[in-house]
Design a protein around this motif. Structure first.
Motif: not given
Ligand code: UDP
Ligand code: MG
Length: 333
Positions: A57, A35, A26, A112, A66, A28
């Motif tokens: 991630f 998230l 993912v 994301a 984040s 992002l």
């Protein structure tokens, strides 16, 4: 010496053996509100699915909260890996980093922003199992503003026509990759939009899968209109890479030859009438003839330099081997 060799080779095997069925990657950038819900959705699909998995991630230099959210997820769940970039490098780099980290036999990427729905994951896996190397999502009912869907449709039809790969949606972040494709991918810049075209150019099997698409609820889209001008320039790169990477002289050389021939024809004509006594020194056509010939030489030289580069980078190219038939299984070895 003997012992050392063995250690090295067992080290290699340990790295090479895939212990995991699925890697979810993912990328992002500033998606703090998305998230935690995304993570819950992923878990609810993956936990009941019966395959081992990891979730990677890749935080592409987010400047919002984040990072903190990812830290919590990583602390509480062993299957979560987090890669943090120093600054924003773009989605292609984030995907690349995710691919290098991924250990799964199948790698699945998704955005994301909660626009891609994780419940589709098993359908992607099924298609990879059917023998495809790349399964690309198709947001057939796209939940985005018209300012995005319209240029996107134009973009897709141009790319489909020029690359010869009939996909409806090249730019969908939701995709599944076979291990052999992941091992051969080389993306950079903004070329993530062309992964299907590049893979197809290298002879991998590509399929399309219609997927559910949801509107963005939190956060902002990271791309505006400028993506399409850049996208079209990247298309040039892709066409060049897929068609002429291994034979740059064919591209530059044919262009150069055409220029040379036109220049030669013009100059021959001028030479003939000069012999017949006409003055040609002040004719604009003379400039054109000379210009074309010089350009021709330059294009051909560029092609030759390209050939040299290709030769010195022979090792970097994608391996053409899909598989090798082996008798070892039959012998029971
Ligand atoms: N993204 C990223 N780096 C960037 C821009 C975007 O990792 O520089 C991520 C973003 O967080 C999202 C995905 O790429 O997860 C797709 O971005 P976005 O939703 O903005 O694109 P769109 O859906 O509008 O095409
Ligand atoms: Mg999006």
């Amino acid at each position: 010496m003997e012992a050392r060799l063995r250690i090295e080779s067992s080290g290699f095997e340990a790295r090479d053996v895939r212990e995991i069925d699925l890697s979810i990657v993912v990328p992002l950038y500033n998606e703090e509100d998305n998230l935690a819900p995304l993570y819950r959705e992923l878990k609810s699909v993956l936990d009941g699915y019966g395959h081992s998995y990891e979730i990677i991630f890749v935080n592409d230099g987010s400047t919002d909260g984040s990072s903190a959210v990812l830290e919590t997820l990583h602390r509480d769940d062993e299957s979560v890996t987090v890669i943090e970039f120093r600054r924003n490098f773009g989605k292609a780099r984030a995907l690349s980093a995710g691919f290098s980290e991924a250990r799964g036999n199948i790698v699945i990427t998704l955005d994301a922003d909660l626009q891609d729905n994780p419940v589709e994951i098993p359908r992607f896996v099924e298609r990879i199992r059917e023998g495809f190397d790349l399964v690309s999502g198709w947001k057939y009912e796209r939940k985005d503003p018209l300012s995005k869907t319209l240029p996107s449709r134009l973009f897709n039809s141009v790319v489909a026509r020029t690359t010869g790969l009939p996909l409806h949606d090249f730019n969908c972040g939701f995709k599944a990759y076979s291990r052999s494709l992941v091992d051969n991918l080389n993306i950079y810049g903004e070329l993530h939009r062309y992964i299907p075209a590049l893979a197809f150019g290298d002879g991998f099997r590509v399929a399309e899968l219609p997927v559910d698409h949801r509107p963005r609820l939190h956060g902002k889209s990271k791309y505006g209109w400028e993506r399409f001008t850049r996208g079209m320039l990247d298309l040039l790169t892709v066409l060049f890479l897929t068609r002429y990477m291994k034979k740059p002289l064919h591209f530059f050389g044919s262009l150069g030859l055409v220029f040379m021939l036109f220049g030669l024809a013009i100059n021959t004509y001028l030479a003939v009438i000069w012999f017949m006594g006409e003055s040609i020194g002040r004719r604009p056509l003379l400039n054109l003839g000379v210009l074309l010939m010089v350009l021709g030489v330059q294009f051909i030289s560029t092609g030759l330099i390209g050939e040299m580069l290709t030769h010195s980078h022979k090792g970097d190219e994608c391996s053409p081997v899909a598989r090798k038939l082996s008798r070892s299984d039959e012998r029971g070895a």
